[in-house]
Structure formats: structure tokens, C-alpha cells
Write a protein that holds these residues in place. Structure first.
Motif, PDB file in Angstrom:
ATOM      1  N   ALA A  33      28.979   2.645 -13.344  1.00 56.04           N
ATOM      2  CA  ALA A  33      29.105   1.191 -13.341  1.00 56.04           C
ATOM      3  C   ALA A  33      27.744   0.509 -13.376  1.00 56.04           C
ATOM      4  CB  ALA A  33      29.882   0.729 -12.111  1.00 56.04           C
ATOM      5  N   ARG A  42      30.803  -1.694 -22.460  1.00 54.72           N
ATOM      6  CA  ARG A  42      31.354  -3.042 -22.367  1.00 54.72           C
ATOM      7  C   ARG A  42      31.179  -3.796 -23.687  1.00 54.72           C
ATOM      8  NH1 ARG A  42      31.394  -5.885 -17.150  1.00 54.72           N
ATOM      9  NH2 ARG A  42      31.641  -4.384 -15.468  1.00 54.72           N
ATOM     10  N   GLY A  62      31.860  -9.584 -12.779  1.00 47.60           N
ATOM     11  CA  GLY A  62      31.757  -8.816 -14.012  1.00 47.60           C
ATOM     12  C   GLY A  62      33.071  -8.334 -14.582  1.00 47.60           C
ATOM     13  N   THR A 126      35.381  -4.223 -12.837  1.00 50.26           N
ATOM     14  CA  THR A 126      34.058  -3.670 -12.492  1.00 50.26           C
ATOM     15  C   THR A 126      34.139  -2.620 -11.391  1.00 50.26           C
ATOM     16  OG1 THR A 126      32.924  -5.700 -13.144  1.00 50.26           O
ATOM     17  CG2 THR A 126      31.789  -4.290 -11.538  1.00 50.26           C
ATOM     18  N   GLY A 139      35.778  -4.621  -8.389  1.00 55.84           N
ATOM     19  CA  GLY A 139      36.038  -5.820  -9.173  1.00 55.84           C
ATOM     20  C   GLY A 139      37.408  -6.409  -8.919  1.00 55.84           C
ATOM     21  N   LEU A 167      24.406  -6.539 -12.353  1.00 59.75           N
ATOM     22  CA  LEU A 167      25.271  -7.366 -13.190  1.00 59.75           C
ATOM     23  C   LEU A 167      24.459  -8.331 -14.036  1.00 59.75           C
ATOM     24  CD1 LEU A 167      28.249  -8.320 -10.847  1.00 59.75           C
ATOM     25  CD2 LEU A 167      28.461  -7.228 -13.084  1.00 59.75           C
TER      26      LEU A 167
END
Length: 411
Positions: A33, A42, A62, A126, A139, A167
Motif C-alpha cells: 500500500a 492505481r 485514498g 486503501t 480505507g 498518500l
């Protein structure tokens, strides 16, 4: 509408392309992550969403929401999704399948020019894995209010880098307040991560619930001494007492089938020397079951056993519950939509209670939710050799398509 099917070859190709980002020598994926590789993953998925005509929203933790408009955009969206971060030695399908299955649903609807009354959204959440930052399912947990945004921003990895900083660095610290995003219903497709479907030779698992869990840290304190001169009857052997507790963990789980689970997965022995009687043992306990009553009964039994063992041996024993997730029953309407879709499509099916946590647990706090499982080879996941058959992944995505259409209403 009953004849609608997704494009299985396109779904498989997308999975294989995403798997190249962070690919490992053993055929798995390492895409932790908020790393540069996570950014690449992403960006790829967001790019596919835009190519499919979807609008993109990113919230402050995120989480990414890719939206296909409906006829009535005042309706809350029917959402599907999962995660694209992986374990350090992860596979190609855990999480990734749920996201790309959602994308394939949208691509199929686009191909056939089918409109839905409600919007459809594909989400990826996230830090679901929790392998770089704690807690797991961060997340979706922030989204539903289980964790605060500030605490999550402050979480650090082993190098001292924080979630908030990372982030921002990768460009996915969005503006939307987590939770300020309606959900009409939520579905998540996933490999089972266990052996039940494969063992039963079934294609689809309808998931009525996710097991609750209690995690504990236990410490047994004795006295280290020389292994030779110290008679057996005069020892204060922390390891022997600890192993009795470990065996009771397994015994408790076996007393509450079929969903009782008891695991000791982490053990630290001090001083960990060949010829020294152990003076201290620290170990983890993981108890799981499908309803609160049984889980609380298991909690009471391990607590009582430890109290009795402390009295019997005279050794110091502490037990601290460090985490608790209640069992999560999914909404009958969403479970029913999955059943209806599976029956319509003619796939072999059985109910499978999930023993692992998923983002759907937190989504279920805000909206009706359900899950779809497909088999994975030998039940193996969180492993580079994780594998699944293309035809099973296609079947699960077909079920997702029809379940979502039941809720979003094709027009």
C-alpha cells in the motif's frame, strides 16, 4: 437479460496486466500500500475506468470510486470493489479480482449499451492488507467511521513513513471526506482463500456472513534455569505451561464446530537457548466463530482456563485482548441477489462463511452488502503461488453482473 455474460478473456487479460506491476520471480505480486508500485497499479486501474467512461472520486484516505452514471443519478450507487494492495508475498487475485470484476461488469454494460436506473460504482479501498500500515482494512474502516482519519494518517511503516505523507507523495490524498459518499448496496467478489469450494467441487460460494474474531496477546512468566542441574519437579518452565494453553486454544475451537477456529501463530521464547529452561513465553491467540454468542463463550473458556492454570502452576500469566471484530451477517436482500444470479446462471453453489476479513464488513455497516466466492487452487492465498481458474473467475463475475443488475435495475 438472462443471457447476459461478461467477457472472460478480457477479465483475465486485465488481471494478468495488473499482476505485472510488482511481479515476483515466483509468479506472485508484491505491491504494498502507498508505494510507487501501488501508485502504478492505481494509475492503471483509474485509467481503465476513465476509458470506460467512468468519473473518478478520491477521498481523503485514498479510497477510489469509479462511477458509471445511471438514469437517475440522485439514487445511491450500487457499488462493488475490493483492493489492489498485496501482501509482501502476495498473489495475482486476492483483492485484485474484486476490483477488476467490477470493471468488467461496467465494460460489459457499455458493450451492450445497457443503462441502469441507479449509478454503478467500482471502488478500491486503501491498505486493506495491513501489511505495510496497521490496521488492516484501513480505507474502508475510515470510510465507515471505525477508525479516525487523523489516527490513520499518523500510522507508520517500519521506516517511519506515515500514511498521510505517503498518500500525498503518490498523489492519492483526495478531497472528499470519507463516508460522504452514499452507497445503495455493496457487492464484493473474491477468491475464497480457503479450500472448502474446491473440496466440494462447487463453482460459486454464497457468503451469508463473515466470522468474528478475538485476538489476544498472552505472556507466561516462569524462571529461566540450567537445563541439567534443575530437577523436573522444581522447575518453573514457562514454555510447558504456555503449550498447555496453546493446546486448549485448539480444543476450544474443536468444541464449537463447524465454524470454531483457534490458532496460535506467533511465539517468542526467552531466552531461547538450547540448555536453558524458558523463563518467559509470549504468544498470540486467534479465536473465531460465526456469531457473537459462540465467540463470547470461547472467550470465557480461554479466560477461565488461564485463571485455573495460573492458580495450579503459580506462574504469572497475563492475557490481553488486543483486537475484536464482531461477526458480520450480510443483508438478506444482497445474499438473495447472489443466490438468484447463481441459480439463473446454472452454476454449482454452496454457502461458505468467510473466515477472513474483507472490506465488505465495513461497507455492510452503511448499506446492504453481500459477497461472492470462487475457488482458489488448494485453498492457498497470501502466497505467491495463489491461483484460480479463468472459468471460475468468469463465473463469479457473471454472478456479480446479474446480482448488481437486480439491485441497480436495467432499463
Amino acid at each position: 437479460m438472462d443471457e447476459l455474460r461478461i467477457n472472460g478473456e478480457r477479465l483475465w487479460a486485465a488481471l494478468m496486466e495488473l499482476a505485472q506491476i510488482g511481479a515476483t520471480a515466483k509468479g506472485g505480486v508484491k505491491r504494498l500500500a502507498l508505494t510507487d508500485l501501488d501508485k502504478q497499479g492505481r494509475d492503471l486501474v483509474v485509467g481503465w475506468g476513465r476509458e470506460a467512461g467512468m468519473s473518478i472520486t478520491i477521498d481523503q484516505i485514498g479510497n477510489v470510486f469509479m462511477r458509471r452514471d445511471g438514469v437517475d443519478n440522485t439514487l445511491p450507487p450500487v457499488m462493488t470493489g475490493s483492493h489492489i494492495d498485496t501482501q509482501p508475498t502476495g498473489g495475482k487475485f486476492d483483492g485484485n479480482y474484486g476490483v477488476l470484476a467490477g470493471l468488467e461488469v461496467v465494460r460489459t454494460l457499455n458493450d451492450l449499451k445497457i443503462k441502469t436506473q441507479a449509478p454503478i460504482e467500482v471502488a478500491f479501498w486503501t491498505n486493506e492488507e495491513g501489511s505495510r500500515f496497521v490496521p488492516v482494512m484501513m480505507g474502508s474502516g475510515v470510510f465507515c467511521g471505525a477508525f479516525s482519519l487523523e489516527t490513520s494518517y499518523a500510522a507508520k511503516d517500519t521506516e517511519g513513513k506515515t500514511v498521510g505523507e505517503e498518500l500525498a507523495r503518490i498523489g492519492y490524498r483526495g478531497d472528499q471526506v470519507p463516508g460522504d459518499h452514499p452507497i445503495g448496496a455493496y457487492f464484493e467478489t473474491h477468491i475464497e482463500q480457503g479450500p472448502v469450494l474446491e473440496d466440494a467441487d462447487k463453482v460459486i460460494g454464497v457468503v451469508p456472513a463473515v466470522m468474528g474474531l478475538s485476538w489476544y496477546d498472552c505472556v507466561v512468566t516462569g524462571m529461566e534455569a540450567h537445563a541439567g542441574p534443575t530437577p523436573m519437579g522444581l522447575r518453573k518452565d514457562a514454555l510447558q505451561v504456555a503449550t498447555a494453553i496453546m493446546q486448549e486454544v485448539v480444543a476450544i475451537a474443536n468444541r464449537y464446530p463447524p465454524y470454531g477456529r483457534g490458532t496460535v501463530g506467533m511465539v517468542q521464547v526467552f531466552p531461547n537457548s538450547r540448555n536453558v529452561i524458558p523463563g518467559e513465553v509470549k504468544f498470540s491467540i486467534d479465536l473465531r466463530n460465526v456469531n457473537d454468542e459462540l465467540l463470547n463463550t470461547m472467550h470465557g473458556e480461554i479466560t477461565a482456563f488461564i485463571d485455573a492454570t495460573r492458580d495450579k502452576t503459580g506462574l504469572g500469566i497475563t492475557l490481553e485482548r488486543v483486537s475484536y471484530y464482531p461477526p458480520c451477517p450480510f443483508h438478506p436482500d444482497c445474499v438473495g441477489a447472489v443466490r438468484n444470479a447463481t441459480e439463473k446462471l446454472g452454476y454449482s453453489v454452496m454457502d461458505v462463511v468467510s473466515g477472513a476479513g474483507h472490506d465488505a464488513i465495513y461497507a455492510a455497516r452503511l448499506a446492504p452488502a453481500g459477497m461472492i466466492f470462487v475457488p482458489c487452487k488448494d485453498g492457498i492465498s497470501h502466497n505467491e503461488i495463489e491461483d484460480a481458474k479463468p472459468e471460475h473467475l468468469e463465473a463469479g463475475c457473471n454472478v456479480l453482473l446479474h446480482a448488481m443488475l437486480e439491485r441497480a435495475v436495467a432499463v
